[in-house]
Design a protein around this motif. Structure first.
Motif, PDB file in Angstrom:
ATOM      1  N   LEU A  29      -3.028  -9.811   7.287  1.00  0.00           N
ATOM      2  CA  LEU A  29      -1.841  -9.040   6.924  1.00  0.00           C
ATOM      3  C   LEU A  29      -0.687 -10.007   6.721  1.00  0.00           C
ATOM      4  O   LEU A  29      -0.468 -10.888   7.540  1.00  0.00           O
ATOM      5  CB  LEU A  29      -1.485  -8.029   8.022  1.00  0.00           C
ATOM      6  CG  LEU A  29      -0.322  -7.083   7.728  1.00  0.00           C
ATOM      7  CD1 LEU A  29      -0.657  -6.128   6.583  1.00  0.00           C
ATOM      8  CD2 LEU A  29       0.053  -6.290   8.978  1.00  0.00           C
ATOM      9  N   HIS A  35      -8.118  -3.611   1.468  1.00  0.00           N
ATOM     10  CA  HIS A  35      -7.816  -2.265   0.975  1.00  0.00           C
ATOM     11  C   HIS A  35      -7.054  -1.476   2.043  1.00  0.00           C
ATOM     12  O   HIS A  35      -7.202  -1.723   3.236  1.00  0.00           O
ATOM     13  CB  HIS A  35      -9.097  -1.530   0.602  1.00  0.00           C
ATOM     14  CG  HIS A  35      -9.840  -2.178  -0.529  1.00  0.00           C
ATOM     15  ND1 HIS A  35      -9.315  -2.293  -1.793  1.00  0.00           N
ATOM     16  CD2 HIS A  35     -11.072  -2.750  -0.579  1.00  0.00           C
ATOM     17  CE1 HIS A  35     -10.170  -2.908  -2.582  1.00  0.00           C
ATOM     18  NE2 HIS A  35     -11.250  -3.197  -1.874  1.00  0.00           N
ATOM     19  N   TRP A  36      -6.279  -0.479   1.582  1.00  0.00           N
ATOM     20  CA  TRP A  36      -5.417   0.312   2.470  1.00  0.00           C
ATOM     21  C   TRP A  36      -5.860   1.772   2.481  1.00  0.00           C
ATOM     22  O   TRP A  36      -6.217   2.340   1.446  1.00  0.00           O
ATOM     23  CB  TRP A  36      -3.965   0.216   2.016  1.00  0.00           C
ATOM     24  CG  TRP A  36      -3.355  -1.129   2.289  1.00  0.00           C
ATOM     25  CD1 TRP A  36      -3.665  -2.308   1.681  1.00  0.00           C
ATOM     26  CD2 TRP A  36      -2.340  -1.431   3.250  1.00  0.00           C
ATOM     27  NE1 TRP A  36      -2.912  -3.337   2.193  1.00  0.00           N
ATOM     28  CE2 TRP A  36      -2.076  -2.832   3.162  1.00  0.00           C
ATOM     29  CE3 TRP A  36      -1.614  -0.685   4.162  1.00  0.00           C
ATOM     30  CZ2 TRP A  36      -1.130  -3.467   3.960  1.00  0.00           C
ATOM     31  CZ3 TRP A  36      -0.665  -1.310   4.962  1.00  0.00           C
ATOM     32  CH2 TRP A  36      -0.437  -2.681   4.863  1.00  0.00           C
ATOM     33  N   TYR A  37      -5.790   2.379   3.670  1.00  0.00           N
ATOM     34  CA  TYR A  37      -6.190   3.757   3.885  1.00  0.00           C
ATOM     35  C   TYR A  37      -5.168   4.423   4.814  1.00  0.00           C
ATOM     36  O   TYR A  37      -4.188   3.825   5.200  1.00  0.00           O
ATOM     37  CB  TYR A  37      -7.588   3.819   4.506  1.00  0.00           C
ATOM     38  CG  TYR A  37      -8.614   2.928   3.847  1.00  0.00           C
ATOM     39  CD1 TYR A  37      -9.396   3.397   2.798  1.00  0.00           C
ATOM     40  CD2 TYR A  37      -8.792   1.610   4.262  1.00  0.00           C
ATOM     41  CE1 TYR A  37     -10.337   2.577   2.176  1.00  0.00           C
ATOM     42  CE2 TYR A  37      -9.718   0.782   3.651  1.00  0.00           C
ATOM     43  CZ  TYR A  37     -10.489   1.260   2.613  1.00  0.00           C
ATOM     44  OH  TYR A  37     -11.409   0.445   1.997  1.00  0.00           O
ATOM     45  N   ASP A  93      -4.674   1.673  -2.380  1.00  0.00           N
ATOM     46  CA  ASP A  93      -4.277   0.628  -3.324  1.00  0.00           C
ATOM     47  C   ASP A  93      -5.034   0.723  -4.642  1.00  0.00           C
ATOM     48  O   ASP A  93      -4.723  -0.005  -5.591  1.00  0.00           O
ATOM     49  CB  ASP A  93      -4.479  -0.758  -2.701  1.00  0.00           C
ATOM     50  CG  ASP A  93      -5.894  -0.951  -2.181  1.00  0.00           C
ATOM     51  OD1 ASP A  93      -6.706  -1.596  -2.861  1.00  0.00           O
ATOM     52  OD2 ASP A  93      -6.188  -0.439  -1.082  1.00  0.00           O
ATOM     53  N   GLY A 103       3.245  -2.764  -0.605  1.00  0.00           N
ATOM     54  CA  GLY A 103       3.374  -1.528   0.154  1.00  0.00           C
ATOM     55  C   GLY A 103       4.723  -1.517   0.839  1.00  0.00           C
ATOM     56  O   GLY A 103       5.030  -2.423   1.621  1.00  0.00           O
ATOM     57  N   LEU A 125      -0.145  -6.081  -0.309  1.00  0.00           N
ATOM     58  CA  LEU A 125      -1.318  -5.242  -0.087  1.00  0.00           C
ATOM     59  C   LEU A 125      -2.611  -6.048  -0.040  1.00  0.00           C
ATOM     60  O   LEU A 125      -3.478  -5.820   0.809  1.00  0.00           O
ATOM     61  CB  LEU A 125      -1.418  -4.179  -1.187  1.00  0.00           C
ATOM     62  CG  LEU A 125      -0.290  -3.148  -1.251  1.00  0.00           C
ATOM     63  CD1 LEU A 125      -0.456  -2.270  -2.489  1.00  0.00           C
ATOM     64  CD2 LEU A 125      -0.258  -2.287   0.004  1.00  0.00           C
ATOM     65  N   TRP A 172      -1.182   3.668   8.748  1.00  0.00           N
ATOM     66  CA  TRP A 172      -2.022   3.117   7.690  1.00  0.00           C
ATOM     67  C   TRP A 172      -2.950   2.072   8.300  1.00  0.00           C
ATOM     68  O   TRP A 172      -2.589   1.409   9.286  1.00  0.00           O
ATOM     69  CB  TRP A 172      -1.160   2.472   6.595  1.00  0.00           C
ATOM     70  CG  TRP A 172      -0.242   3.452   5.940  1.00  0.00           C
ATOM     71  CD1 TRP A 172      -0.464   4.156   4.791  1.00  0.00           C
ATOM     72  CD2 TRP A 172       1.048   3.882   6.409  1.00  0.00           C
ATOM     73  NE1 TRP A 172       0.593   4.985   4.514  1.00  0.00           N
ATOM     74  CE2 TRP A 172       1.536   4.827   5.481  1.00  0.00           C
ATOM     75  CE3 TRP A 172       1.832   3.538   7.519  1.00  0.00           C
ATOM     76  CZ2 TRP A 172       2.777   5.451   5.642  1.00  0.00           C
ATOM     77  CZ3 TRP A 172       3.070   4.169   7.676  1.00  0.00           C
ATOM     78  CH2 TRP A 172       3.528   5.112   6.737  1.00  0.00           C
ATOM     79  N   TYR A 173      -4.150   1.933   7.754  1.00  0.00           N
ATOM     80  CA  TYR A 173      -5.077   0.918   8.251  1.00  0.00           C
ATOM     81  C   TYR A 173      -5.769   0.277   7.061  1.00  0.00           C
ATOM     82  O   TYR A 173      -5.697   0.777   5.931  1.00  0.00           O
ATOM     83  CB  TYR A 173      -6.084   1.511   9.243  1.00  0.00           C
ATOM     84  CG  TYR A 173      -6.982   2.578   8.670  1.00  0.00           C
ATOM     85  CD1 TYR A 173      -8.261   2.275   8.224  1.00  0.00           C
ATOM     86  CD2 TYR A 173      -6.559   3.897   8.585  1.00  0.00           C
ATOM     87  CE1 TYR A 173      -9.096   3.245   7.703  1.00  0.00           C
ATOM     88  CE2 TYR A 173      -7.386   4.887   8.060  1.00  0.00           C
ATOM     89  CZ  TYR A 173      -8.644   4.560   7.620  1.00  0.00           C
ATOM     90  OH  TYR A 173      -9.467   5.522   7.101  1.00  0.00           O
ATOM     91  N   THR A 174      -6.430  -0.842   7.299  1.00  0.00           N
ATOM     92  CA  THR A 174      -6.910  -1.663   6.192  1.00  0.00           C
ATOM     93  C   THR A 174      -8.367  -2.069   6.374  1.00  0.00           C
ATOM     94  O   THR A 174      -8.927  -1.993   7.469  1.00  0.00           O
ATOM     95  CB  THR A 174      -6.060  -2.938   6.055  1.00  0.00           C
ATOM     96  OG1 THR A 174      -6.447  -3.875   7.072  1.00  0.00           O
ATOM     97  CG2 THR A 174      -4.572  -2.645   6.166  1.00  0.00           C
ATOM     98  N   ILE A 211       3.380   2.665  -2.526  1.00  0.00           N
ATOM     99  CA  ILE A 211       2.254   1.735  -2.592  1.00  0.00           C
ATOM    100  C   ILE A 211       1.930   1.503  -4.063  1.00  0.00           C
ATOM    101  O   ILE A 211       1.638   2.448  -4.795  1.00  0.00           O
ATOM    102  CB  ILE A 211       1.037   2.293  -1.830  1.00  0.00           C
ATOM    103  CG1 ILE A 211       1.376   2.414  -0.334  1.00  0.00           C
ATOM    104  CG2 ILE A 211      -0.192   1.425  -2.037  1.00  0.00           C
ATOM    105  CD1 ILE A 211       0.314   3.114   0.485  1.00  0.00           C
TER     106      ILE A 211
END
Length: 708
Positions: free
Chosen positions: A92, A175-177, A198, A248, A170, A219-221, A239
């Motif tokens: 990150l 990837h972002w969720y 993303d 983001g 990002l 948010w988590y990745t 985003i």
């Protein structure tokens, strides 16, 4: 005889495989309560963090622990970039350049932190000070490390800011969720929900605790980091703003201290568990076994507001006659004489009690749509206004707050006022007892940003107050849209999505949106009404059938558009679906009911662990890189991989993660990882696979194997 022998050999092989694999240790999502308690409590103390300095960097390091991976936060002195690393790899990084990682708005212009001017490490807190792009303004940030996360709190000194925000690169996190239902330029949340986030563009203003959208500031990745913003203020979340800028932005519309938690774990699932360890997980499920097993039938997409007593009874009769089972017939908007009156329109409903009795005689429960919003032309409005039962206007507290919604202009009952709450509840209970109403569908929001909270309350408290109100009633599997507050997480409500359209895009959005909602801590989820609504043309045969098939592999089924007949709202013309439509819809209902014992087991596991029931492939298979971008498959518990067709066509690609999989349609066993190209999925086939060896595999195979 030879065909019979092949079937018998397959049965023996499958039984042997199941017996052997089910005896092996089960790995996956479901941990014992003691292990979960340890996981949630392990962040109480970080193992000996330390700070070091080099000519260009200040670094905070947290060593790996027995159950935590360890991490480092590097602070670039020149640009004030914060880079989080795990095992030496970046997981990150804050945004660089003109955007800035720690940014704020002052007098309408965006500014950001620049060079580091000083630091201290005392009492386990790394305090950083930095210059900014605005003369006379500085930033003070405090990083407080724990074993698997760190708090990042910061303020602006000087400059009169009115908004503070974090911005991240990002791609630094994969990837972002998370997020929940996302506003997007492509029509989200109604017809578009990027997965991962993303992969599209999110521009979600008014992202806050009073929003109608099911959202949480989490948010988590894919690189197993997470971000939680701890605020009760409205946010502006963007985003890939303006296209694909790769940034983001998580902005709080307040000058208060920006409070965030950054999680650093080994898998996305562990990040999720860390988050619900803070906000809470369900202590019960508000839905019964029958409500999981059978569909809820709601009148909205079938009739919209053009509904009356005769139409509703005809609807229920046709469903019953065609074997389209369900537990409840729920009358949606519009049944009241005026919105907020809580009295039936006597012209459209000449005998509501007789209507209720007939629905009960068919074997259904009966439910009603209700709202706290009282239109100005309702008789109840003046009474509520005179007695001070309505929320006050934020600009002029001397008058009631007036809000405009899809049915006019209204006031909102103030649930923080005990007398108002008792008045509203009393009218609901009288209505229910008079007409033998079994449950309610609560709609609209419990607060609006135009209104002022009751003295001693804040906007986010109304999520709790709404939860407490609704929890007194049977919500009949329609659930309720409350979020952001721990009470909403713990209440265990079924969560229904925002209204969807009636096309393929909305069907696909309903899947990725369920994954988004489920993995921010609301596990008892369902698609929007099967077939969609949004006042669009009635769904085509294929969309309606595929939607029913998709919903059959979700925790609950929520129906409206009847496959027997319906009316196209855009033309007023009757839509006659053919017999195959009815048969395939019925088959989906029956599949879901057979799967109910397995689903109910997952509900019980969720109550013990907090883990979601419907989840992305990578929650179960974090090492399978391909699974991180699959947006049209999901795991239903540890044993069922759902891959229904979500587009026009009769074939699709199916990705199977590592493991041994039983194809319930073909009756074959496949070893993954493997991608099945051009898997045959004609309209009568719903692709699904069982992970042999996973808990519940035997029940799942029994439920999903096609009937002969």
């Amino acid at each position: 005889m030879r065909a019979h022998s092949r079937r018998r050999s397959l049965t023996v092989f499958l039984a042997t495989s199941l017996s052997l694999l089910l005896l092996s240790p089960v790995t996956g999502l479901l941990h014992a309560p003691e292990a979960r308690a340890e996981a949630r409590g392990r962040a109480d103390a970080a193992p000996d963090p330390k700070v070091t300095e080099t000519p260009g960097t200040v670094s905070l390091s947290v060593p790996a622990g027995r159950t935590s991976p360890g991490y480092t936060v590097d602070v670039d002195k020149d640009a004030f970039l914060l880079t989080t690393r795990r095992a030496g790899a970046t997981v990150l990084r804050s945004a660089a350049g003109d955007t800035g990682g720690l940014r704020f708005r002052s007098h309408g212009t965006w500014q950001h932190a620049t060079g580091l001017t000083g630091w201290t490490f005392e009492g386990g807190v790394l305090t950083l000070t930095a210059d900014t792009t605005l003369d006379g303004a500085t930033v003070e940030a405090r990083v407080t490390p724990e074993a698997d996360r760190y708090a990042l709190d910061w303020d602006v000194k000087g400059g009169s800011p009115d908004q503070l925000g974090l911005a991240y690169d990002l791609s630094s996190a994969g990837h972002w969720y998370g997020h929940g239902e996302a506003d997007t330029p492509a029509g989200g949340p109604g017809v578009d929900q990027p997965w991962p986030l993303d992969a599209g563009e999110v521009e979600h203003e008014n992202f806050g605790p009073a929003s109608y959208s099911m959202i949480d500031p989490f948010w988590y990745t894919s690189r197993s980091t997470g971000l939680r913003v701890d605020t009760g203020h409205v946010m502006d979340v963007a985003i890939n703003e303006g296209g694909k800028d790769g940034i983001g932005r998580f902005t709080v519309e307040s000058a208060d201290t920006y409070r965030a938690t950054v999680f650093v774990e080994s898998t996305p699932l562990e990040v999720y568990r860390d988050y619900i360890g803070i906000v809470g997980s369900p202590t019960k499920s508000d839905a019964t076994y029958e409500q999981y097993a059978k569909p809820l039938w709601n009148s909205w997409a079938q009739f919209y507001t053009h509904v009356d007593q005769a139409k509703l009874l005809d609807y229920a009769t046709d469903l019953k006659a065609n074997g389209l089972d369900g537990h409840t017939i729920q009358l949606d908007d519009k049944w009241e004489s005026n919105y907020g009156n809580l009295t039936f329109d006597s012209t459209a409903y000449p005998d509501p009690k007789a209507m209720s009795d007939k629905i009960h005689a068919m074997g259904f429960d009966f439910g009603l749509w209700v709202t706290l919003w009282i239109n100005l032309d309702s008789a109840n409005y003046q009474e509520a206004a005179d007695k001070g039962y309505l929320l006050k206007d934020a600009e002029d507290p001397a008058k009631p707050c007036e809000v405009t919604w899809w049915n006019g202009t209204a006031g909102i009952v103030d649930l923080a006022n005990p007398e108002a709450k008792a008045w509203y509840e009393g009218r609901l209970k009288t209505l229910m007892s008079t007409y033998d109403v079994d449950g309610l569908k609560f709609d609209t929001r419990f607060f609006d940003e135009k209104c002022a909270p009751h003295d001693g309350y804040k906007a986010s408290d109304y999520q709790r107050l709404g939860s407490e109100l609704a929890d007194q009633f049977d919500l009949q599997g329609a659930g309720i849209r409350v979020h952001w507050d721990g009470t909403a997480h713990k209440a265990g409500f079924v969560t229904r999505q925002v209204d969807k359209g009636t096309g393929w895009d909305s069907l696909r959005a309903s899947v990725s949106q369920n994954l988004a909602i489920s993995t921010i801590g609301y596990p008892f989820i369902e698609s929007d009404m099967i077939g969609g609504s949004l006042s669009q043309p009635a769904p085509s045969k294929d969309v309606l059938v595929r939607w029913a098939q998709s919903a059959s592999l979700m925790p609950l089924m929520y129906g409206s558009t009847s496959p027997v007949d319906t009316v196209d709202v855009t033309t007023g013309q009757k839509v006659d679906y053919d017999q195959e439509t009815v048969d395939l819809y019925r088959e989906a209902i029956q599949r879901h009911e057979r799967l109910a014992p397995y689903i109910w087991d997952q509900v019980q596991h969720t109550l013990k662990t907090g883990d979601p029931i419907m989840r992305p492939l990578f929650f179960d298979f974090p090492g399978d890189k391909e699974g991180y971008t699959v947006n049209d498959e999901w795991m239903l518990g540890p044993a069922v991989l759902a891959a229904p067709e979500l587009a026009a066509g009769a074939t699709r690609a199916v990705h199977l993660p590592p493991g041994t999989w039983y194809d319930v349609n073909q009756g074959t066993v496949i070893r993954g990882p493997r991608t099945l190209k051009d898997y045959a999925a004609p309209l009568g086939v719903t692709p699904a696979f069982v992970h042999l060896g996973a808990e519940g595999a035997a029940k799942a195979v029994k439920a999903l194997r096609p009937r002969t």
